[in-house]
Design a protein around this motif. Structure first.
Motif, PDB file in Angstrom:
ATOM      1  N   ASN A  10       0.880  -1.167   0.000  1.00 37.95           N
ATOM      2  CA  ASN A  10       0.000   0.000   0.000  1.00 37.95           C
ATOM      3  C   ASN A  10       0.914   1.212   0.000  1.00 37.95           C
ATOM      4  O   ASN A  10       1.533   1.541   1.019  1.00 37.95           O
ATOM      5  CB  ASN A  10      -0.924   0.008   1.223  1.00 37.95           C
ATOM      6  N   GLN A  36      -1.443  -0.926  -3.783  1.00 39.14           N
ATOM      7  CA  GLN A  36      -2.761  -0.466  -3.361  1.00 39.14           C
ATOM      8  C   GLN A  36      -2.692   1.019  -3.017  1.00 39.14           C
ATOM      9  O   GLN A  36      -1.633   1.540  -2.685  1.00 39.14           O
ATOM     10  CB  GLN A  36      -3.265  -1.238  -2.137  1.00 39.14           C
ATOM     11  N   GLU A  37      -3.832   1.640  -3.068  1.00 40.20           N
ATOM     12  CA  GLU A  37      -3.977   3.072  -2.778  1.00 40.20           C
ATOM     13  C   GLU A  37      -3.034   3.901  -3.661  1.00 40.20           C
ATOM     14  O   GLU A  37      -2.290   4.760  -3.192  1.00 40.20           O
ATOM     15  CB  GLU A  37      -3.752   3.371  -1.290  1.00 40.20           C
ATOM     16  N   HIS A  67      -8.128   5.614  -3.413  1.00 40.91           N
ATOM     17  CA  HIS A  67      -8.140   4.182  -3.688  1.00 40.91           C
ATOM     18  C   HIS A  67      -7.161   3.841  -4.823  1.00 40.91           C
ATOM     19  O   HIS A  67      -6.093   4.391  -4.904  1.00 40.91           O
ATOM     20  CB  HIS A  67      -9.559   3.707  -3.992  1.00 40.91           C
ATOM     21  N   VAL A  69      -5.697   0.486  -7.513  1.00 43.17           N
ATOM     22  CA  VAL A  69      -4.809  -0.671  -7.400  1.00 43.17           C
ATOM     23  C   VAL A  69      -4.102  -0.872  -8.746  1.00 43.17           C
ATOM     24  O   VAL A  69      -4.597  -0.444  -9.786  1.00 43.17           O
ATOM     25  CB  VAL A  69      -5.587  -1.945  -7.018  1.00 43.17           C
ATOM     26  N   ARG A  96     -10.892  -0.896  -6.175  1.00 45.77           N
ATOM     27  CA  ARG A  96     -10.304  -1.577  -5.025  1.00 45.77           C
ATOM     28  C   ARG A  96      -9.848  -3.002  -5.333  1.00 45.77           C
ATOM     29  O   ARG A  96      -9.384  -3.702  -4.441  1.00 45.77           O
ATOM     30  CB  ARG A  96     -11.304  -1.607  -3.863  1.00 45.77           C
ATOM     31  N   TYR A 112      -7.745  -3.857  -2.070  1.00 45.20           N
ATOM     32  CA  TYR A 112      -7.625  -2.807  -1.067  1.00 45.20           C
ATOM     33  C   TYR A 112      -8.959  -2.727  -0.329  1.00 45.20           C
ATOM     34  O   TYR A 112      -9.919  -2.135  -0.818  1.00 45.20           O
ATOM     35  CB  TYR A 112      -7.267  -1.476  -1.740  1.00 45.20           C
ATOM     36  N   GLY A 153      -2.765  -7.908  -0.518  1.00 46.62           N
ATOM     37  CA  GLY A 153      -3.195  -6.524  -0.428  1.00 46.62           C
ATOM     38  C   GLY A 153      -3.335  -6.021   0.985  1.00 46.62           C
ATOM     39  O   GLY A 153      -2.911  -6.653   1.960  1.00 46.62           O
ATOM     40  N   ASP A 154      -3.943  -4.844   1.068  1.00 52.55           N
ATOM     41  CA  ASP A 154      -4.237  -4.198   2.338  1.00 52.55           C
ATOM     42  C   ASP A 154      -5.637  -4.620   2.756  1.00 52.55           C
ATOM     43  O   ASP A 154      -6.622  -4.145   2.210  1.00 52.55           O
ATOM     44  CB  ASP A 154      -4.142  -2.676   2.174  1.00 52.55           C
ATOM     45  N   ASN A 156      -6.782  -4.213   5.826  1.00 48.24           N
ATOM     46  CA  ASN A 156      -7.211  -3.281   6.864  1.00 48.24           C
ATOM     47  C   ASN A 156      -7.790  -3.974   8.098  1.00 48.24           C
ATOM     48  O   ASN A 156      -8.617  -3.414   8.814  1.00 48.24           O
ATOM     49  CB  ASN A 156      -8.205  -2.257   6.300  1.00 48.24           C
ATOM     50  N   ASP A 228      -1.639  -5.700   6.309  1.00 46.60           N
ATOM     51  CA  ASP A 228      -1.358  -6.161   4.943  1.00 46.60           C
ATOM     52  C   ASP A 228      -1.069  -7.660   4.964  1.00 46.60           C
ATOM     53  O   ASP A 228      -0.378  -8.154   5.862  1.00 46.60           O
ATOM     54  CB  ASP A 228      -0.168  -5.390   4.376  1.00 46.60           C
TER      55      ASP A 228
END
Length: 267
Positions: A10, A36-37, A67, A69, A96, A112, A153-154, A156, A228
């Motif tokens: 990310n 990501q992001e 956002h 990717v 995402r 993401y 990915g992330d 979260n 992540d």
């Protein structure tokens, strides 16, 4: 057997941090980098720099300011025209997810997951409800997977007690709440995913990938979280030979608040 090195990061704006992305690619030399992001539309993605470094294959799913990717690679990657490779798990058009097929037979998915706002209550905070719905849609998708897959990915979400600096203090903080952890466990079970981070760094060993910008000294306070992830189908997990979290990147000039993950495979 052929060595394959896949990274995920990310980057929190690829244009703002292109210098450290370039440094990472030169130093680590992954075959594939999932970002990501990215926070940039496809037309102005800094693809030229990646081309100069040999990453001539680029699959982008960008969005202005938010956002986004991307998957960049120095080996062939492709989107399958007959399949859906850009899932709208957020159900609102946000960029995402993007997925590609590798020649070795592995499907690579880059995601993401929404952060979910600050209040862990779907009624008081619609963003939290959207995050849980996102994970639920991913879970339904994972139940249908029929080919070897790597999901990176992330996410979260930091699922384990040793994935955060203080389990007790973060129990009611979005990213480590019981309802999020339960949702992520459901996603994991839906495809019998193998968490590669914890395959190579078993609990209860500390393992973080994110440190807030709010900390005056991120390294000294070390209030990290493992947001992540890299998850693999069981047959893909058997091919993994090494996994590393590149913590020093958090201390580079103009860093992302996340650091890259790298897994090596023999395929």
């Amino acid at each position: 057997m052929t060595a394959l090195k896949i990274a995920s990061w990310n980057i929190n704006s690829v244009r703002a941090r292109i210098d450290i992305v370039e440094r990472f690619l030169r130093e680590e030399q992954p075959d594939i980098l999932c970002l990501q992001e990215t926070k940039v539309v496809n037309d102005i993605f800094p693809g030229g720099i990646f081309h100069q470094l040999g990453y001539t294959h680029q699959i982008l799913h960008g969005q202005r300011m938010h956002h986004g990717v991307a998957i960049i690679s120095r080996i062939p990657i492709r989107e399958d025209a007959e399949s859906q490779w850009r899932f709208d798990w957020q159900d609102n058009g946000e960029a995402r997810h993007v997925g590609v097929q590798l020649d070795c037979g592995i499907r690579l998915e880059n995601v993401y997951v929404p952060a979910g706002g600050d209040i862990p209550d779907a009624e008081l905070n619609p963003k939290f409800g959207q995050k849980l719905a996102f994970i639920e849609r991913m879970t339904r998708w994972a139940e249908q997977i029929s080919q070897p897959t790597l999901l990176v990915g992330d996410f979260n979400i930091a699922p384990l007690e040793c994935d955060v600096w203080s389990h007790k203090q973060l129990l009611n903080v979005v990213s480590h709440t019981p309802i999020e952890v339960e949702a992520l466990a459901g996603l994991k079970a839906a495809h019998d995913w193998v968490d590669l981070g914890r395959k190579f760094v078993p609990p209860p060993e500390r393992l973080y990938t994110w440190w807030s910008y709010r900390a005056q000294d991120w390294a000294a306070s070390d209030r990290g979280r493992r947001l992540d992830h890299m998850w693999a189908s069981p047959e893909v997990a058997k091919l993994a030979t090494a996994h590393k979290v590149h913590e020093p990147c958090r201390g580079w000039l103009k860093p992302s608040d996340h650091v890259p993950l790298v897994t090596e495979f023999e395929v």
